[in-house]
Design a protein around this motif. Sequence first.
Motif, mmCIF file in Angstrom:
data_model
loop_
_atom_site.group_PDB
_atom_site.id
_atom_site.type_symbol
_atom_site.label_atom_id
_atom_site.label_comp_id
_atom_site.label_asym_id
_atom_site.label_seq_id
_atom_site.Cartn_x
_atom_site.Cartn_y
_atom_site.Cartn_z
ATOM 1 N N LYS A 246 0.845 -1.204 0.000
ATOM 2 C CA LYS A 246 0.000 0.000 0.000
ATOM 3 C C LYS A 246 0.875 1.247 0.000
ATOM 4 O O LYS A 246 0.572 2.241 -0.689
ATOM 5 C CB LYS A 246 -0.912 -0.022 1.234
ATOM 6 C CG LYS A 246 -1.923 1.100 1.269
ATOM 7 C CD LYS A 246 -2.829 0.970 2.496
ATOM 8 C CE LYS A 246 -3.854 2.103 2.536
ATOM 9 N NZ LYS A 246 -4.738 1.992 3.720
ATOM 10 N N LYS A 247 1.969 1.187 0.744
ATOM 11 C CA LYS A 247 2.897 2.320 0.797
ATOM 12 C C LYS A 247 3.560 2.541 -0.557
ATOM 13 O O LYS A 247 3.711 3.682 -1.012
ATOM 14 C CB LYS A 247 3.966 2.059 1.874
ATOM 15 C CG LYS A 247 4.937 3.208 2.069
ATOM 16 C CD LYS A 247 5.861 2.968 3.247
ATOM 17 C CE LYS A 247 6.955 1.991 2.899
ATOM 18 N NZ LYS A 247 7.975 1.874 3.966
ATOM 19 N N ILE A 248 3.923 1.436 -1.219
ATOM 20 C CA ILE A 248 4.533 1.537 -2.551
ATOM 21 C C ILE A 248 3.532 2.123 -3.546
ATOM 22 O O ILE A 248 3.870 2.991 -4.357
ATOM 23 C CB ILE A 248 5.026 0.149 -3.019
ATOM 24 C CG1 ILE A 248 6.174 -0.343 -2.125
ATOM 25 C CG2 ILE A 248 5.489 0.198 -4.483
ATOM 26 C CD1 ILE A 248 6.563 -1.781 -2.347
ATOM 27 N N ARG A 249 2.298 1.643 -3.478
ATOM 28 C CA ARG A 249 1.244 2.137 -4.372
ATOM 29 C C ARG A 249 1.020 3.645 -4.200
ATOM 30 O O ARG A 249 0.724 4.359 -5.163
ATOM 31 C CB ARG A 249 -0.053 1.391 -4.103
ATOM 32 C CG ARG A 249 -0.202 0.092 -4.865
ATOM 33 C CD ARG A 249 -0.369 0.400 -6.309
ATOM 34 N NE ARG A 249 -0.791 -0.749 -7.076
ATOM 35 C CZ ARG A 249 -0.305 -1.056 -8.246
ATOM 36 N NH1 ARG A 249 0.631 -0.303 -8.788
ATOM 37 N NH2 ARG A 249 -0.746 -2.096 -8.912
ATOM 38 N N SER A 250 1.152 4.109 -2.983
ATOM 39 C CA SER A 250 0.885 5.526 -2.703
ATOM 40 C C SER A 250 1.900 6.449 -3.366
ATOM 41 O O SER A 250 1.675 7.660 -3.456
ATOM 42 C CB SER A 250 0.885 5.767 -1.190
ATOM 43 O OG SER A 250 2.189 5.606 -0.647
ATOM 44 N N GLN A 251 3.016 5.886 -3.855
ATOM 45 C CA GLN A 251 4.046 6.705 -4.498
ATOM 46 C C GLN A 251 3.706 7.058 -5.949
ATOM 47 O O GLN A 251 4.403 7.853 -6.577
ATOM 48 C CB GLN A 251 5.398 5.972 -4.451
ATOM 49 C CG GLN A 251 5.918 5.697 -3.060
ATOM 50 C CD GLN A 251 6.179 6.957 -2.277
ATOM 51 O OE1 GLN A 251 6.730 7.926 -2.798
ATOM 52 N NE2 GLN A 251 5.792 6.948 -1.010
ATOM 53 N N ASN A 252 2.628 6.446 -6.504
ATOM 54 C CA ASN A 252 2.198 6.715 -7.890
ATOM 55 C C ASN A 252 3.353 6.580 -8.890
ATOM 56 O O ASN A 252 3.586 7.447 -9.739
ATOM 57 C CB ASN A 252 1.605 8.122 -8.002
ATOM 58 C CG ASN A 252 0.355 8.278 -7.150
ATOM 59 O OD1 ASN A 252 -0.488 7.378 -7.116
ATOM 60 N ND2 ASN A 252 0.251 9.392 -6.455
ATOM 61 N N ILE A 253 4.084 5.483 -8.794
ATOM 62 C CA ILE A 253 5.269 5.291 -9.617
ATOM 63 C C ILE A 253 4.914 5.132 -11.091
ATOM 64 O O ILE A 253 5.663 5.572 -11.972
ATOM 65 C CB ILE A 253 6.081 4.073 -9.109
ATOM 66 C CG1 ILE A 253 6.525 4.341 -7.669
ATOM 67 C CG2 ILE A 253 7.285 3.803 -9.995
ATOM 68 C CD1 ILE A 253 7.148 3.178 -6.966
ATOM 69 N N LYS A 256 4.745 8.645 -12.302
ATOM 70 C CA LYS A 256 6.043 9.341 -12.259
ATOM 71 C C LYS A 256 7.066 8.726 -13.210
ATOM 72 O O LYS A 256 7.941 9.407 -13.713
ATOM 73 C CB LYS A 256 6.602 9.300 -10.835
ATOM 74 C CG LYS A 256 5.776 10.061 -9.819
ATOM 75 C CD LYS A 256 6.373 9.888 -8.427
ATOM 76 C CE LYS A 256 5.553 10.559 -7.361
ATOM 77 N NZ LYS A 256 6.088 10.301 -5.998
ATOM 78 N N GLY A 257 6.979 7.414 -13.409
ATOM 79 C CA GLY A 257 7.940 6.735 -14.287
ATOM 80 C C GLY A 257 9.055 6.038 -13.540
ATOM 81 O O GLY A 257 9.581 5.036 -14.008
ATOM 82 N N MET A 258 9.443 6.559 -12.380
ATOM 83 C CA MET A 258 10.486 5.906 -11.580
ATOM 84 C C MET A 258 10.492 6.445 -10.158
ATOM 85 O O MET A 258 9.952 7.515 -9.881
ATOM 86 C CB MET A 258 11.872 6.085 -12.217
ATOM 87 C CG MET A 258 12.372 7.511 -12.270
ATOM 88 S SD MET A 258 14.074 7.594 -12.883
ATOM 89 C CE MET A 258 13.898 6.854 -14.480
ATOM 90 N N HIS A 259 11.090 5.667 -9.278
ATOM 91 C CA HIS A 259 11.274 6.081 -7.888
ATOM 92 C C HIS A 259 12.512 5.371 -7.352
ATOM 93 O O HIS A 259 12.615 4.155 -7.420
ATOM 94 C CB HIS A 259 10.055 5.725 -7.038
ATOM 95 C CG HIS A 259 10.131 6.323 -5.662
ATOM 96 N ND1 HIS A 259 9.424 7.442 -5.305
ATOM 97 C CD2 HIS A 259 10.846 5.964 -4.566
ATOM 98 C CE1 HIS A 259 9.692 7.746 -4.038
ATOM 99 N NE2 HIS A 259 10.554 6.853 -3.578
ATOM 100 N N HIS A 260 13.457 6.166 -6.826
ATOM 101 C CA HIS A 260 14.705 5.592 -6.326
ATOM 102 C C HIS A 260 14.723 5.549 -4.804
ATOM 103 O O HIS A 260 14.215 6.453 -4.132
ATOM 104 C CB HIS A 260 15.905 6.406 -6.816
ATOM 105 C CG HIS A 260 16.115 6.345 -8.288
ATOM 106 N ND1 HIS A 260 16.369 5.164 -8.949
ATOM 107 C CD2 HIS A 260 16.082 7.299 -9.245
ATOM 108 C CE1 HIS A 260 16.510 5.402 -10.234
ATOM 109 N NE2 HIS A 260 16.326 6.688 -10.452
ATOM 110 N N HIS A 261 15.337 4.499 -4.283
ATOM 111 C CA HIS A 261 15.629 4.349 -2.851
ATOM 112 C C HIS A 261 14.406 4.526 -1.957
ATOM 113 O O HIS A 261 14.336 5.437 -1.134
ATOM 114 C CB HIS A 261 16.739 5.317 -2.441
ATOM 115 C CG HIS A 261 17.995 5.166 -3.224
ATOM 116 N ND1 HIS A 261 18.687 3.978 -3.278
ATOM 117 C CD2 HIS A 261 18.666 6.037 -4.022
ATOM 118 C CE1 HIS A 261 19.736 4.125 -4.053
ATOM 119 N NE2 HIS A 261 19.742 5.356 -4.527
#
Length: 479
Positions: A246-253, A256-261
């Motif tokens: 759920k936390k990962i989903r909340s980042q709207n990756i 955005k296309g990418m998310h680091h670290h």
Amino acid sequence: MGDDVVRNDPKIVEILRLEERLGTLRTHAAIPTNTVVEQNEPIPTKTKETSRYEPKRTVIDLVSPQEKYETIFENFSVAITLADNEERIVSWNKYTEELLQLQESDLFMKPVQTLYPAEEWEKIRKENVRQKGIRYRMETRMLRKNEQPFDVDISICILKGFKGEIVGSVAIITDITELKTVEKELKESEKKYRTIFDNSAVAITMTDEHEKIISWNKYAETLLGMNKDDLFLKPVQDLYPASEWKKIRSQNIRQKGMHHHLETKIQKKNNEQIDVDISLSVLKNHEDRVVGSIGVIKDISEKKRTQRNLEESEKKFKLLYEKAPVPYHTLSPEGRITDVNEKWCQTFGYTKAEVLGKSIFDFISENERTPAQKSFAQKIFQGKSYTGGREREYHTKAGEKKHFVAHDFFLFDENNTVISVYTTMEDITENKKTEQALREKINELERYKDITVNREMKMMELKKEINDLYLQLHQKPKY
């Protein structure tokens, strides 16, 4: 090509042109090839009934099929060769000469097989093109005039006469040397990528557009304790606890296309949860549609464990520091106070806010301040972690003088530069008072001794003299 080749057309070219004149090659055959159309000559028209469904003629229709054929043939950007039934070259276009670096004398009636390395010609023969009639896009190698082989893509078409007999063949040859070079470099790059991918010290997973795992490296199996059967087409969300997904989903990756670290937890096959650092990149096709994603997963469980231990240790140290039964202060390399504990505040009568940022030398008695500054600077210069205790006289907020033995401990960075000084203070004020009282008592006893003991010595000397006198008078000593 030379003029002789154009004037004396080989049989195969005559057959092609005959088919063209008959309309079997689907060219405009309404105007005979031997008819010259003048610019001002009207074109014969049909009746309304027959012409209204006929396509409108354009300038290209005024060019004879033969001229069209020769223009296309000569100016095509690939090499085209025509061979007779005995597989000898009888016609070609200009690009063929450029590609093979050959002239008319090198090409005319040259056996086709001499243009290929022996093993490549054998490979072409195995395709049975004469029986199949056509073979598209076959990769092979050809020889230039200097016999240097190069990569080509060829399409071969068998030509047949009116009665179905084989009368020759047409070959369309595309130079793919540059393409093969790029392909080779790509394969090398892919090989390097695969080596890095398989031997990376982090886990790498790839998912499809439905977020199912389709590829991974060896370390992913090691990290997760899983094998191919466990991972292939496994929904990637199953690797994470529900709260973490759920936390990962909340980042709207995906947007955005990418998310680091991103620090999260992942679940192993045995349901053990470990701390990981993940970097996610979304994969898109040429239409900008999401087709998958790549996840780089780094095991940070040991780091997090160390971090927790460090935090716990710092917490304990802070508690010990704050609640210690002796005064503590922390100094910058310039001697400014960066922290003090509760006991220090109680002893000196200040709050922490009142002393932070002030020089510790402001709290040392004036007569000892200069020596203390010089001693502190010398300790910084020496670069030793501990240099022994020094007795100093300090004054409190109330003006009371107190004596302490200060023990300085120095903290260094990787360049052996002092970054902080930790000082414990042993309050010896009462000891000094007791010492002073004892000293005064000793002085008093010394004075008593002078009064009593010395007087007694004089009495003993006087008695001795009296006894000596009695002896001289031949009398018994009195004492």
